[in-house]
Design a protein around this motif. Structure first.
Motif, PDB file in Angstrom:
ATOM      1  N   THR A 110      -2.919  -2.407  -3.056  1.00  0.00           N
ATOM      2  CA  THR A 110      -2.844  -3.440  -4.371  1.00  0.00           C
ATOM      3  C   THR A 110      -3.733  -4.552  -3.948  1.00  0.00           C
ATOM      4  O   THR A 110      -3.712  -5.076  -2.708  1.00  0.00           O
ATOM      5  CB  THR A 110      -1.415  -3.864  -4.351  1.00  0.00           C
ATOM      6  OG1 THR A 110      -0.598  -2.814  -4.538  1.00  0.00           O
ATOM      7  CG2 THR A 110      -1.302  -4.978  -5.541  1.00  0.00           C
ATOM      8  N   TYR A 126       1.024  -1.241   0.095  1.00  0.00           N
ATOM      9  CA  TYR A 126       0.230  -0.031  -0.011  1.00  0.00           C
ATOM     10  C   TYR A 126       0.786   1.017  -0.049  1.00  0.00           C
ATOM     11  O   TYR A 126       1.967   1.314   0.374  1.00  0.00           O
ATOM     12  CB  TYR A 126      -1.088   0.053   1.286  1.00  0.00           C
ATOM     13  CG  TYR A 126      -0.424   0.425   2.487  1.00  0.00           C
ATOM     14  CD1 TYR A 126      -0.250   1.930   2.993  1.00  0.00           C
ATOM     15  CD2 TYR A 126       0.333  -0.383   3.260  1.00  0.00           C
ATOM     16  CE1 TYR A 126       0.344   2.318   4.009  1.00  0.00           C
ATOM     17  CE2 TYR A 126       1.111   0.029   4.427  1.00  0.00           C
ATOM     18  CZ  TYR A 126       1.108   1.255   5.002  1.00  0.00           C
ATOM     19  OH  TYR A 126       1.582   1.909   6.151  1.00  0.00           O
ATOM     20  N   ASN A 174      -8.309   3.065  -3.782  1.00  0.00           N
ATOM     21  CA  ASN A 174      -7.950   4.141  -3.334  1.00  0.00           C
ATOM     22  C   ASN A 174      -9.080   4.621  -2.314  1.00  0.00           C
ATOM     23  O   ASN A 174     -10.269   4.362  -2.660  1.00  0.00           O
ATOM     24  CB  ASN A 174      -7.904   5.364  -4.465  1.00  0.00           C
ATOM     25  CG  ASN A 174      -6.578   5.072  -5.167  1.00  0.00           C
ATOM     26  OD1 ASN A 174      -5.620   4.468  -4.793  1.00  0.00           O
ATOM     27  ND2 ASN A 174      -6.575   5.359  -6.498  1.00  0.00           N
ATOM     28  N   SER A 194      -3.837   4.013  -0.938  1.00  0.00           N
ATOM     29  CA  SER A 194      -3.889   3.276  -2.291  1.00  0.00           C
ATOM     30  C   SER A 194      -3.435   1.693  -1.791  1.00  0.00           C
ATOM     31  O   SER A 194      -2.287   1.532  -1.352  1.00  0.00           O
ATOM     32  CB  SER A 194      -3.085   3.854  -3.276  1.00  0.00           C
ATOM     33  OG  SER A 194      -3.279   3.046  -4.560  1.00  0.00           O
ATOM     34  N   THR A 245      -6.297  -2.213  -7.843  1.00  0.00           N
ATOM     35  CA  THR A 245      -6.061  -1.155  -7.038  1.00  0.00           C
ATOM     36  C   THR A 245      -7.378  -0.730  -6.607  1.00  0.00           C
ATOM     37  O   THR A 245      -8.253  -0.657  -7.213  1.00  0.00           O
ATOM     38  CB  THR A 245      -5.239  -0.098  -7.847  1.00  0.00           C
ATOM     39  OG1 THR A 245      -5.897   0.366  -8.714  1.00  0.00           O
ATOM     40  CG2 THR A 245      -3.716  -0.694  -8.405  1.00  0.00           C
TER      41      THR A 245
END
Length: 890
Positions: A876, A354, A861, A874, A859
């Protein structure tokens, strides 16, 4: 003292008023001409003039009944009527408070056969027990009982598995009347096949200790899973084995038994598809347990750094490789003796990628820092619990021996504001405890109780930060090899008391006296390993060797009204407490002696046949812990250096709550509204110095207070015409607090508004549809800054099930996430899942092909707002997972 006298007089007045207005009961027995009890006879209280039914009940197994006298009606205007199949009906007038007994004569009638068919779900009510017939709410795709419970009107299930009935969390889930799992009931809801459960029963005013029934107030709510008779005769199990791409697996092997004398849920589970196995192990009422033992377990001090958990389903973001062996076995012996063993071992490896950008808005300044972390996490958890329980009408004994061991290790590659930082963190926690409780009813009907609890915990923590991180602060600008932070807070604790209860016709008086001792030692050091392998302290103030002893002697007077219409409890504890703490490193040697009065009041008043009002008030004096007074600096994470003043935190907390619950069982409608206020005043305040590289915090001796207001409401209704359960809720919460940041006093007001709506419908016998939406607004501002920060979020979930035949099922599901914050672009995400299941009846096996996140979102956010801190994260994600699974039942 004037306030406390007024408060006690007010509570006594409330109790006196409640007693004055409490109504009596109409009671009696129903027998046949041979003197045998007539169970399940219908007893109705009727108005003589209009011949209308005012209220009704049914007789128990002994033929006894009990009817609440309605307020505002004269007994002379009422009569009691009894009806039972095979007997002639009979009615009698009421004479004073004397029992109204009946002796029924047999009646022989030839009845024509009548078949009644109805697809309408029915909620069956018997006293404080509500029964949902599982088959009336289950769909073909529901595999476990937990999936059915989520659809029941009046019941909600939170994301962590916590179950609430009409907005009140349940205390436990019984299985066939037995408490196999305590409050770790997610093991049952996520494992037990829905096909083996006949009814889900809600037990209101649940008092599991027979010796205390009808003697002390209990407003707990529990669930009971009533097992089908056929499922009690054999072993039950749902087995599944799955494999897929990219390199995924999911295996679950379980064996369950639900006999009256033996119950068990044992399973072996392993997966790498993002399902966190610790979710099944969650203690849903841990706060109640901690309040009962009256002990504060030291929290983990160190970490790799703060990262918010994304508001997604775990299988969307979790990278894991986990396996668990979970054993839960219960044996019922003669005379109410019960032996129970609960144990599990979990091994899990996780990774996390992240990035995070943190912005702290200060008057005249704004602090930014960014970080990117690649974390690997490995943990081994062992838990063993052995319980001996005897639960009889006049005798209760419970002994619980518990042991926990948790070994964890993290490795992190971190980039913060352009600097590379490598970290390793080890945390080895171990604890054991024993809780003993015995209750005995004497011949005089007095009740005595003895309680004893002792425990030991230790948690050595060690974090290593590799070379040259922030060397200007930690090593006078000189290069170094490692920065090592170590912490441990071993704790011994015991709590013991004796109580004496005097049950009366209306009020039960209780007296309790006891003592507790807590002994702790906080040791820590922050060492710098030089390039020549020599080790020195980071500074003279980077060491702690703090000794702590807290002793309490307490006595308590309590009054309980365990009535049918009015239930109330007033508890008035008086606590004499002495705390001694010392640290020779800082010439610290202090003590604190105080006498505290912590009253609390609870009341539940039945305002109608199915409606009740709740009131609660508490006043508590609280003293800080050993983790609030260490003077040596501790680097809690790579950018947070904390120390405290030697003055103990003293807090006074006042909490008041009021709630109203409405239920219409006949139409399956539930409604509740609750309001709560909390005020906490303290003798100190946290002061932080924040820069782009590090945050340093100390505690300052200045008065401080926080206020919190919460207003919430929820409703649930089954619409028969649409075969749909509709649910909705609204919550408004406001928090006011004060902080000192960079030498500026900042008062904050944070307001959160949440609105939710859900629908679960059977469109046809082959098509089912569900939808849920939750929207929230978070706003925070400070009186010294004109800026206000506002975040809007919306989460939607929908699923469609299609079952064209008994052998074939299809599912399509989607989740939509939306976030808006002024000055930042809108965040929008959509996840989609699909599955197809085919059943081969000859093999008694289902084959399921599923695709999770088949749009391959990789991804995510998210924005988080707290006071004047805005965090943009953010993450992964694992991406698409395709799995083929075979499932069969034992």
């Amino acid at each position: 003292m004037h306030f406390m006298r007024s408060f006690i007089l007010l509570l006594c007045g409330l109790l006196f008023s409640a007693l004055c207005f409490a109504q009596g009961n109409i009671h009696g027995t129903v027998k046949d001409s041979a003197g045998k009890a007539v169970p399940f006879a219908t007893v109705s209280l009727k108005n003589k003039a209009s011949n209308t039914i005012v209220t009704y009940t049914v007789t128990d197994a002994k033929g006894a009944y009990n009817l609440a006298t309605p307020s505002g009606q004269s007994l002379d205007s009422l009569l009691v009527e009894v009806r039972s199949m095979g007997y002639k009906s009979q009615a009698k007038s009421i004479i004073g408070t004397a029992p109204v007994d009946f002796v029924l004569k047999t009646s022989v009638n030839q009845l024509q056969a009548v078949v009644i068919k109805s697809s309408r779900p029915v909620l069956r009510v018997n006293g404080d027990t509500l029964s949902y017939k599982v088959s009336e709410f289950a769909n073909p795709q529901d595999r476990t009982i937990g999936e059915v419970i989520k659809k029941l009107p009046g019941i909600t299930v939170a994301a962590d598995g916590t179950i609430s009935y009409n907005n009140k969390p349940i205390s436990t889930v019984y299985i066939g009347g037995d408490n196999l799992l305590d409050d770790k009931y997610s093991i049952a809801t996520n494992t037990i096949p829905q096909g083996v459960v006949d009814k889900v029963q809600v037990l209101q005013n649940n008092q599991p200790i027979k010796a205390l029934q009808n003697k002390v107030m209990s407003d707990d709510v529990a669930l009971n899973l009533d097992i089908k008779k056929g499922a009690k005769l054999q072993m039950v199990g749902q087995e599944s084995v799955g494999a897929g791409v990219p390199g995924n697996y999911d295996v679950e092997l379980n064996a369950m038994m639900f006999k009256d004398k033996y119950k068990a849920i044992n399973y072996l589970n392993g997966n790498n598809i993002g399902y966190d196995l610790t979710q099944d192990l969650l203690s849903h009422n841990r706060s109640d347990y901690m309040q009962r033992i009256d002990n504060t377990v030291p929290a983990t001090v160190l970490s790799l750094g703060s990262v918010n958990t994304p508001a997604l389903a775990e299988n969307r973001y979790l990278f894991n490789q986990a396996g668990i062996l979970n054993l839960n076995n219960l044996v019922n012996l003669k005379k109410g003796v019960q032996l129970k063993m609960n144990a599990y071992y979990l091994h899990d490896t996780q990774k996390q990628d992240y990035s995070q950008r943190t912005t702290i808005f200060l008057p005249g300044d704004t602090v930014h820092y960014t970080e990117t972390q690649h974390n690997q996490y490995r943990r081994d958890i062992f838990h063993a619990e052995f319980t001996t329980n005897v639960n009889q009408d006049k005798y209760y004994l419970n002994d619980v021996l518990l042991m926990d061991a948790n070994r964890s290790e993290w490795n992190s590659a971190l980039n913060t504001n352009g600097s590379l930082v490598s970290q390793n963190f080890k945390d080895n926690a171990f604890s054991f405890s024993n809780e003993f409780n015995i209750i005995k009813t004497l011949k005089s009907t007095y009740v005595i109780q003895a309680y004893s609890y002792f425990s030991h915990t230790t948690e050595p923590e060690n974090r290593v930060i590799q070379s040259n991180y922030n060397d200007s602060l930690f090593n006078h600008g000189n290069p170094y090899s490692q920065l090592v932070q170590a912490v441990n807070v071993p704790t011994w604790y015991t709590n013991n008391y004796f109580s004496f209860k005097i049950p009366g016709n209306v009020v039960t008086q209780s007296f309790r006296a006891g003592f507790s001792v807590q002994s702790q030692m906080l040791t820590s050091n922050l060492g710098v390993v030089q390039n020549n392998n020599s080790v020195n302290l980071e500074s003279d103030s980077a060491l702690n060797h703090l000794n702590w002893t807290k002793k309490k002697v307490y006595t308590e007077l309590a009054y309980d009204i365990p009535g049918d219409k009015l239930k109330a409890n007033l508890t008035m504890p008086l606590i004499f407490q002495q705390i001694n703490y010392s640290d020779t490193t800082y010439a610290l040697n202090r003590s604190l002696t105080r006498l505290y009065f912590n009253p609390q009041f609870r009341m539940k008043y039945q305002v109608g046949m199915e409606n009740y009002l709740n009131l609660a008030y508490s006043y508590r004096n609280q003293v800080g812990s050993i983790e609030d007074i260490y003077q040596g600096s501790i680097l809690t994470d790579y950018r947070s250096l904390y120390a405290n003043s030697p003055d103990l935190t003293l807090q006074q907390n006042q909490a008041a709550a009021v709630g109203f619950n409405y239920r219409k069982a006949l139409t399956l409608f539930f409604f509740s509204i609750n309001a709560q206020y909390n005020h906490t005043s303290s003798n100190n305040i946290a002061s932080s110095i924040i820069t782009n590289n590090i945050e340093q915090r100390v505690m300052l001796p200045y008065p401080n207070s926080t206020d919190s207001w919460t207003l919430s409401s929820s409703a649930s209704k089954y619409v028969f015409a649409l075969r749909t359960t509709l649910s909705g809720g609204i919550q408004w919460q406001s928090n006011r607090s004060v902080q000192i940041q960079n030498n500026v006093l900042l008062p904050f007001n944070t307001t959160t508004e949440t609105l939710s709506f859900g629908a679960d419908t059977k469109v046809t016998d082959q098509v089912n549809f569900s939808y849920k939406a939750t929207g929230s607004q978070i706003e925070s501002h400070s009186a010294v800054d004109a800026s206000a920060f506002h975040v809007d979020q919306l989460q939607q979930q929908a699923s469609l099930f299609y079952n064209p035949t008994d052998e074939l099922q299809f599912k399509l599901a989607g989740e939509h996430y939306f976030t808006r914050q002024q000055g930042n672009p809108d965040l929008k995400y959509f996840f989609a899942d699909a599955s197809a299941k085919f059943r081969i009846k000859k093999w008694k096996t289902d084959f399921e092909l599923s695709a999770v996140n088949f749009l391959n979102v990789k991804t995510y956010n998210a924005l988080y707002l707290s006071a004047n801190t805005l965090i943009a994260n953010s993450y992964t994600l694992p991406g698409r997972i395709v799995l083929l699974k075979a499932m069969f039942n034992l």
